[in-house]
Design a protein around this motif. Structure first.
Motif, PDB file in Angstrom:
ATOM      1  N   GLY A  36     -17.654  22.546  36.746  1.00  0.00           N
ATOM      2  CA  GLY A  36     -16.517  23.200  36.132  1.00  0.00           C
ATOM      3  C   GLY A  36     -15.670  23.940  37.150  1.00  0.00           C
ATOM      4  O   GLY A  36     -14.439  23.943  37.082  1.00  0.00           O
ATOM      5  N   ALA A  37     -16.333  24.558  38.133  1.00  0.00           N
ATOM      6  CA  ALA A  37     -15.613  25.274  39.176  1.00  0.00           C
ATOM      7  C   ALA A  37     -14.820  24.305  40.056  1.00  0.00           C
ATOM      8  O   ALA A  37     -13.661  24.568  40.391  1.00  0.00           O
ATOM      9  CB  ALA A  37     -16.584  26.087  40.025  1.00  0.00           C
ATOM     10  N   VAL A  38     -15.422  23.190  40.416  1.00  0.00           N
ATOM     11  CA  VAL A  38     -14.704  22.169  41.196  1.00  0.00           C
ATOM     12  C   VAL A  38     -13.507  21.673  40.397  1.00  0.00           C
ATOM     13  O   VAL A  38     -12.400  21.541  40.930  1.00  0.00           O
ATOM     14  CB  VAL A  38     -15.635  20.997  41.584  1.00  0.00           C
ATOM     15  CG1 VAL A  38     -14.843  19.839  42.176  1.00  0.00           C
ATOM     16  CG2 VAL A  38     -16.699  21.471  42.559  1.00  0.00           C
ATOM     17  N   SER A  39     -13.706  21.425  39.117  1.00  0.00           N
ATOM     18  CA  SER A  39     -12.607  20.984  38.251  1.00  0.00           C
ATOM     19  C   SER A  39     -11.492  22.020  38.219  1.00  0.00           C
ATOM     20  O   SER A  39     -10.309  21.680  38.303  1.00  0.00           O
ATOM     21  CB  SER A  39     -13.113  20.734  36.832  1.00  0.00           C
ATOM     22  OG  SER A  39     -14.030  19.679  36.793  1.00  0.00           O
ATOM     23  N   GLU A  40     -11.875  23.283  38.095  1.00  0.00           N
ATOM     24  CA  GLU A  40     -10.890  24.365  38.034  1.00  0.00           C
ATOM     25  C   GLU A  40     -10.065  24.426  39.314  1.00  0.00           C
ATOM     26  O   GLU A  40      -8.861  24.674  39.278  1.00  0.00           O
ATOM     27  CB  GLU A  40     -11.603  25.690  37.800  1.00  0.00           C
ATOM     28  CG  GLU A  40     -10.682  26.843  37.509  1.00  0.00           C
ATOM     29  CD  GLU A  40     -11.429  28.093  37.088  1.00  0.00           C
ATOM     30  OE1 GLU A  40     -10.897  29.181  37.323  1.00  0.00           O
ATOM     31  OE2 GLU A  40     -12.537  27.977  36.531  1.00  0.00           O
ATOM     32  N   VAL A  41     -10.689  24.176  40.435  1.00  0.00           N
ATOM     33  CA  VAL A  41      -9.984  24.198  41.717  1.00  0.00           C
ATOM     34  C   VAL A  41      -9.048  22.997  41.848  1.00  0.00           C
ATOM     35  O   VAL A  41      -7.915  23.128  42.314  1.00  0.00           O
ATOM     36  CB  VAL A  41     -10.993  24.236  42.890  1.00  0.00           C
ATOM     37  CG1 VAL A  41     -10.304  23.967  44.218  1.00  0.00           C
ATOM     38  CG2 VAL A  41     -11.708  25.584  42.925  1.00  0.00           C
ATOM     39  N   LEU A  42      -9.482  21.818  41.436  1.00  0.00           N
ATOM     40  CA  LEU A  42      -8.715  20.595  41.688  1.00  0.00           C
ATOM     41  C   LEU A  42      -7.640  20.278  40.653  1.00  0.00           C
ATOM     42  O   LEU A  42      -6.589  19.728  41.007  1.00  0.00           O
ATOM     43  CB  LEU A  42      -9.668  19.395  41.756  1.00  0.00           C
ATOM     44  CG  LEU A  42     -10.657  19.366  42.907  1.00  0.00           C
ATOM     45  CD1 LEU A  42     -11.543  18.127  42.791  1.00  0.00           C
ATOM     46  CD2 LEU A  42      -9.954  19.415  44.244  1.00  0.00           C
ATOM     47  N   PHE A  48      -5.175  14.932  41.472  1.00  0.00           N
ATOM     48  CA  PHE A  48      -6.197  15.456  40.566  1.00  0.00           C
ATOM     49  C   PHE A  48      -5.640  15.938  39.232  1.00  0.00           C
ATOM     50  O   PHE A  48      -6.327  16.634  38.489  1.00  0.00           O
ATOM     51  CB  PHE A  48      -6.982  16.578  41.251  1.00  0.00           C
ATOM     52  CG  PHE A  48      -7.528  16.172  42.579  1.00  0.00           C
ATOM     53  CD1 PHE A  48      -8.549  15.244  42.672  1.00  0.00           C
ATOM     54  CD2 PHE A  48      -6.985  16.680  43.747  1.00  0.00           C
ATOM     55  CE1 PHE A  48      -9.043  14.847  43.902  1.00  0.00           C
ATOM     56  CE2 PHE A  48      -7.469  16.297  44.982  1.00  0.00           C
ATOM     57  CZ  PHE A  48      -8.504  15.381  45.063  1.00  0.00           C
ATOM     58  N   ASP A  49      -4.406  15.571  38.925  1.00  0.00           N
ATOM     59  CA  ASP A  49      -3.799  15.976  37.654  1.00  0.00           C
ATOM     60  C   ASP A  49      -4.645  15.461  36.492  1.00  0.00           C
ATOM     61  O   ASP A  49      -4.940  14.282  36.396  1.00  0.00           O
ATOM     62  CB  ASP A  49      -2.377  15.426  37.549  1.00  0.00           C
ATOM     63  CG  ASP A  49      -1.642  15.986  36.355  1.00  0.00           C
ATOM     64  OD1 ASP A  49      -1.829  17.175  36.056  1.00  0.00           O
ATOM     65  OD2 ASP A  49      -0.895  15.232  35.718  1.00  0.00           O
ATOM     66  N   GLY A  50      -5.064  16.377  35.630  1.00  0.00           N
ATOM     67  CA  GLY A  50      -5.844  15.998  34.453  1.00  0.00           C
ATOM     68  C   GLY A  50      -7.335  15.833  34.693  1.00  0.00           C
ATOM     69  O   GLY A  50      -8.070  15.514  33.774  1.00  0.00           O
TER      70      GLY A  50
END
Length: 76
Positions: A36-42, A48-50
């Motif tokens: 989730g943290a990696v997703s939040e950053v990217l 990395f849109d979406g």
């Protein structure tokens, strides 16, 4: 887990700066929130849109799918 998967994307210097700034702002996040943290950053930056997932497997699938999409676009 003990398995590491590496995905390589073309990014701009501005994308990389935005990613670094977000990662620094977020700070260190360990399990069980790491995907989730990696997703939040990217998410929303460059290619990395979406991209977003709470699970490592879900994040891996989304990143692989995006790589496949970008490779298909380049092949056309």
């Amino acid at each position: 887990g003990s398995t590491v998967e590496l995905y390589v994307f073309d990014t701009t210097p501005d994308d990389e700066k935005a990613i670094a700034n977000r990662a620094e702002d977020l700070g260190g996040i360990g399990p069980p929130r790491c995907a989730g943290a990696v997703s939040e950053v990217l998410t929303g930056i460059g290619p990395f849109d979406g991209i977003w997932s709470w699970t490592p497997g879900g994040l891996a699938r989304q990143l692989q799918r995006r790589l496949n999409e970008l490779q298909q676009q380049r092949a056309q």
